[in-house]
Design a protein around this motif. Sequence first.
Motif, PDB file in Angstrom:
ATOM      1  N   ALA A 114       0.824  -1.214   0.000  1.00 39.77           N
ATOM      2  CA  ALA A 114       0.000   0.000   0.000  1.00 39.77           C
ATOM      3  C   ALA A 114       0.857   1.262   0.000  1.00 39.77           C
ATOM      4  CB  ALA A 114      -0.941  -0.008   1.202  1.00 39.77           C
ATOM      5  N   HIS A 115       2.009   1.226   0.661  1.00 43.61           N
ATOM      6  CA  HIS A 115       2.897   2.389   0.648  1.00 43.61           C
ATOM      7  C   HIS A 115       3.348   2.719  -0.779  1.00 43.61           C
ATOM      8  CE1 HIS A 115       3.425   3.702   4.730  1.00 43.61           C
ATOM      9  NE2 HIS A 115       3.694   2.485   5.167  1.00 43.61           N
ATOM     10  N   LEU A 116       3.565   1.709  -1.601  1.00 46.20           N
ATOM     11  CA  LEU A 116       3.944   1.954  -2.994  1.00 46.20           C
ATOM     12  C   LEU A 116       2.781   2.516  -3.803  1.00 46.20           C
ATOM     13  CD1 LEU A 116       6.203  -0.897  -4.437  1.00 46.20           C
ATOM     14  CD2 LEU A 116       6.815   1.457  -3.896  1.00 46.20           C
ATOM     15  N   TYR A 117       1.579   2.261  -3.335  1.00 42.69           N
ATOM     16  CA  TYR A 117       0.378   2.740  -4.029  1.00 42.69           C
ATOM     17  C   TYR A 117       0.059   4.194  -3.672  1.00 42.69           C
ATOM     18  CZ  TYR A 117      -4.341   2.505  -6.021  1.00 42.69           C
ATOM     19  OH  TYR A 117      -5.457   2.717  -6.791  1.00 42.69           O
ATOM     20  N   ALA A 118       0.560   4.661  -2.531  1.00 42.45           N
ATOM     21  CA  ALA A 118       0.175   5.977  -2.005  1.00 42.45           C
ATOM     22  C   ALA A 118       0.338   7.132  -2.997  1.00 42.45           C
ATOM     23  CB  ALA A 118       0.946   6.267  -0.719  1.00 42.45           C
ATOM     24  N   PRO A 119       1.420   7.190  -3.817  1.00 49.64           N
ATOM     25  CA  PRO A 119       1.547   8.335  -4.726  1.00 49.64           C
ATOM     26  C   PRO A 119       0.480   8.400  -5.816  1.00 49.64           C
ATOM     27  CG  PRO A 119       3.664   7.257  -4.385  1.00 49.64           C
ATOM     28  CD  PRO A 119       2.621   6.350  -3.823  1.00 49.64           C
ATOM     29  N   ARG A 120      -0.278   7.322  -6.011  1.00 52.72           N
ATOM     30  CA  ARG A 120      -1.314   7.312  -7.034  1.00 52.72           C
ATOM     31  C   ARG A 120      -2.576   8.045  -6.600  1.00 52.72           C
ATOM     32  NH1 ARG A 120      -1.678   1.178  -9.303  1.00 52.72           N
ATOM     33  NH2 ARG A 120      -3.583   2.074 -10.147  1.00 52.72           N
ATOM     34  N   LEU A 121      -2.687   8.323  -5.321  1.00 61.24           N
ATOM     35  CA  LEU A 121      -3.913   8.912  -4.792  1.00 61.24           C
ATOM     36  C   LEU A 121      -3.961  10.412  -5.035  1.00 61.24           C
ATOM     37  CD1 LEU A 121      -3.884   6.971  -1.424  1.00 61.24           C
ATOM     38  CD2 LEU A 121      -5.406   6.544  -3.358  1.00 61.24           C
ATOM     39  N   MET A 122      -5.158  10.950  -5.123  1.00 62.51           N
ATOM     40  CA  MET A 122      -5.345  12.384  -5.301  1.00 62.51           C
ATOM     41  C   MET A 122      -6.484  12.855  -4.402  1.00 62.51           C
ATOM     42  SD  MET A 122      -6.981  12.347  -9.146  1.00 62.51           S
ATOM     43  CE  MET A 122      -6.301  10.836  -9.817  1.00 62.51           C
ATOM     44  N   THR A 123      -6.407  14.127  -4.033  1.00 60.40           N
ATOM     45  CA  THR A 123      -7.432  14.674  -3.147  1.00 60.40           C
ATOM     46  C   THR A 123      -8.663  15.135  -3.906  1.00 60.40           C
ATOM     47  OG1 THR A 123      -6.287  16.794  -3.254  1.00 60.40           O
ATOM     48  CG2 THR A 123      -5.773  15.368  -1.383  1.00 60.40           C
ATOM     49  N   ASP A 124      -8.505  15.405  -5.207  1.00 55.77           N
ATOM     50  CA  ASP A 124      -9.649  15.722  -6.054  1.00 55.77           C
ATOM     51  C   ASP A 124      -9.241  15.463  -7.502  1.00 55.77           C
ATOM     52  OD1 ASP A 124      -8.474  18.187  -7.238  1.00 55.77           O
ATOM     53  OD2 ASP A 124      -8.718  18.947  -5.202  1.00 55.77           O
ATOM     54  N   LEU A 125     -10.150  15.632  -8.412  1.00 57.52           N
ATOM     55  CA  LEU A 125      -9.893  15.280  -9.805  1.00 57.52           C
ATOM     56  C   LEU A 125      -8.797  16.119 -10.445  1.00 57.52           C
ATOM     57  CD1 LEU A 125     -13.522  14.688 -11.089  1.00 57.52           C
ATOM     58  CD2 LEU A 125     -11.751  12.956 -10.736  1.00 57.52           C
ATOM     59  N   SER A 126      -8.516  17.302  -9.889  1.00 55.40           N
ATOM     60  CA  SER A 126      -7.515  18.181 -10.497  1.00 55.40           C
ATOM     61  C   SER A 126      -6.181  18.160  -9.765  1.00 55.40           C
ATOM     62  CB  SER A 126      -8.042  19.627 -10.503  1.00 55.40           C
ATOM     63  OG  SER A 126      -8.255  20.073  -9.173  1.00 55.40           O
ATOM     64  N   ASN A 127      -6.046  17.288  -8.768  1.00 53.59           N
ATOM     65  CA  ASN A 127      -4.848  17.313  -7.933  1.00 53.59           C
ATOM     66  C   ASN A 127      -4.247  15.924  -7.821  1.00 53.59           C
ATOM     67  OD1 ASN A 127      -2.853  18.136  -6.159  1.00 53.59           O
ATOM     68  ND2 ASN A 127      -4.163  17.937  -4.359  1.00 53.59           N
ATOM     69  N   SER A 128      -3.777  15.381  -8.910  1.00 60.03           N
ATOM     70  CA  SER A 128      -3.126  14.074  -8.893  1.00 60.03           C
ATOM     71  C   SER A 128      -1.736  14.195  -8.288  1.00 60.03           C
ATOM     72  CB  SER A 128      -3.017  13.512 -10.310  1.00 60.03           C
ATOM     73  OG  SER A 128      -2.259  12.316 -10.289  1.00 60.03           O
ATOM     74  N   GLN A 129      -1.397  13.277  -7.395  1.00 60.18           N
ATOM     75  CA  GLN A 129      -0.079  13.271  -6.800  1.00 60.18           C
ATOM     76  C   GLN A 129       0.905  12.424  -7.609  1.00 60.18           C
ATOM     77  OE1 GLN A 129       0.498  15.212  -4.431  1.00 60.18           O
ATOM     78  NE2 GLN A 129      -1.520  15.704  -3.601  1.00 60.18           N
ATOM     79  N   PHE A 130       0.423  11.764  -8.641  1.00 60.94           N
ATOM     80  CA  PHE A 130       1.271  10.866  -9.419  1.00 60.94           C
ATOM     81  C   PHE A 130       1.465  11.438 -10.818  1.00 60.94           C
ATOM     82  CE2 PHE A 130       2.724   6.665  -8.157  1.00 60.94           C
ATOM     83  CZ  PHE A 130       3.463   6.314  -9.267  1.00 60.94           C
ATOM     84  N   PRO A 131       2.672  11.863 -11.162  1.00 60.66           N
ATOM     85  CA  PRO A 131       2.885  12.575 -12.419  1.00 60.66           C
ATOM     86  C   PRO A 131       2.974  11.700 -13.658  1.00 60.66           C
ATOM     87  CG  PRO A 131       4.925  12.413 -11.197  1.00 60.66           C
ATOM     88  CD  PRO A 131       3.855  11.830 -10.322  1.00 60.66           C
ATOM     89  N   VAL A 132       2.941  10.383 -13.504  1.00 63.19           N
ATOM     90  CA  VAL A 132       2.950   9.512 -14.674  1.00 63.19           C
ATOM     91  C   VAL A 132       1.751   8.583 -14.606  1.00 63.19           C
ATOM     92  CG1 VAL A 132       5.431   9.560 -14.968  1.00 63.19           C
ATOM     93  CG2 VAL A 132       4.423   7.805 -13.514  1.00 63.19           C
ATOM     94  N   PRO A 133       1.238   8.128 -15.761  1.00 64.49           N
ATOM     95  CA  PRO A 133       0.050   7.264 -15.762  1.00 64.49           C
ATOM     96  C   PRO A 133       0.382   5.849 -15.328  1.00 64.49           C
ATOM     97  CG  PRO A 133       0.870   7.538 -17.988  1.00 64.49           C
ATOM     98  CD  PRO A 133       1.714   8.422 -17.120  1.00 64.49           C
ATOM     99  N   ILE A 134       0.793   5.707 -14.062  1.00 67.30           N
ATOM    100  CA  ILE A 134       1.225   4.413 -13.554  1.00 67.30           C
ATOM    101  C   ILE A 134       0.076   3.402 -13.564  1.00 67.30           C
ATOM    102  CG2 ILE A 134       0.730   4.539 -11.068  1.00 67.30           C
ATOM    103  CD1 ILE A 134       4.175   3.750 -12.483  1.00 67.30           C
ATOM    104  N   GLN A 135      -1.152   3.918 -13.453  1.00 63.35           N
ATOM    105  CA  GLN A 135      -2.290   3.011 -13.435  1.00 63.35           C
ATOM    106  C   GLN A 135      -2.380   2.195 -14.721  1.00 63.35           C
ATOM    107  OE1 GLN A 135      -2.282   6.235 -12.781  1.00 63.35           O
ATOM    108  NE2 GLN A 135      -3.775   6.840 -11.223  1.00 63.35           N
TER     109      GLN A 135
END
Length: 349
Positions: A114-135
């Motif tokens: 889960a710690h590795l997943y944490a950067p993928r989360l965002m607080t809203d649709l315009s505020n992604s914390q992950f700068p690459v489309p890792i998903q």
Amino acid sequence: MRVLGIETSCDECAAAVVENGEIILSNIVMTQIPFHAPWSGVVPEIASRKHIEWIYAVAKEAIEKAGLSVESINAVAVTSSPGLLGSLLVGLTFAKAFAWARNIPYIAVDHMLAHLYAPRLMTDLSNSQFPVPIQKSGYPFLGLLVSGGHTIICKADNFDDITVLGTTIDDAVGEAFDKVAKYYSFGYPGGTVIDKMANYGNSEAFHFPMPSLHKGDHRYDVSYSGLKNAVINQLDLFKKKKNPHTNEDIAASFQKTAVDILLRALFNAAEDTGLTTIVAGGGVAANSYLRSRLSRQTHLHCIFPPIELCGDNGAMIAGIGYQYLARGETSPLNLTASAKVSGFKKKYP
């Protein structure tokens, strides 16, 4: 899908609601630091008892902060490993009871993943914390997991598929920070205190030793027992100047060596695998010197979670839990907690 995430692996009592594995609707973390500070470390019995006292209120607040009712929660995700067994059982039992009472699915997850997943989360649709489309296409990458008693360098091929390349043969980097801080009475938690003190110290005041790890195949492994011993028991042997030193000098010199040990193994892994994306996670990922060193590596793309998602939290649990649930995976009610995960620590040589 709105997933309630429960995290009680150590001393943070946390719950969060995340929508579709990406959008954080709420993220509540109640810290136990004041209760463990007198001992300069986590007391397992105190931790588990506080979780029992707090878990209901924390989960209730997470749901309310998300602007939802209990009936709006579609599933529950919870940490089942690794961690303090008593603490894990509190969260796991609560999650099972919540899911059973609501007749909704639940999934138990590994909080290191889960710690590795944490950067993928965002607080809203315009505020992604992950700068690459890792998903969609960001794998594989190198993972740097530095949380509590774990120091892991891995290759990640999917959110739940990692190959451990290197780990510690004794103490984890976070443990070393805590033990040095405790010995010198710097304060608690050790990682945060030393990081702040280092800003006012001379990192060249002491030249502490780097472990050789020359026996066997340990190119990606780390060791901190020698560094810890040098800082605590042999300080005068490693002075680089005759002037009186300060506690800030000790903190800065120790932090520099501790991070350099970690980066030596990480850069070896990057060189040998050819992977140029590094994703960090865990409490030590908040360390300012580590972030600064990695940010200067122009040939590498280094991704960190926001500071508030480096420590243990329910949002990362809910986020990764969604991915399992989306594949149709759930956990049985008779599943239990596990304090350790095989392969997260090595023996020497």
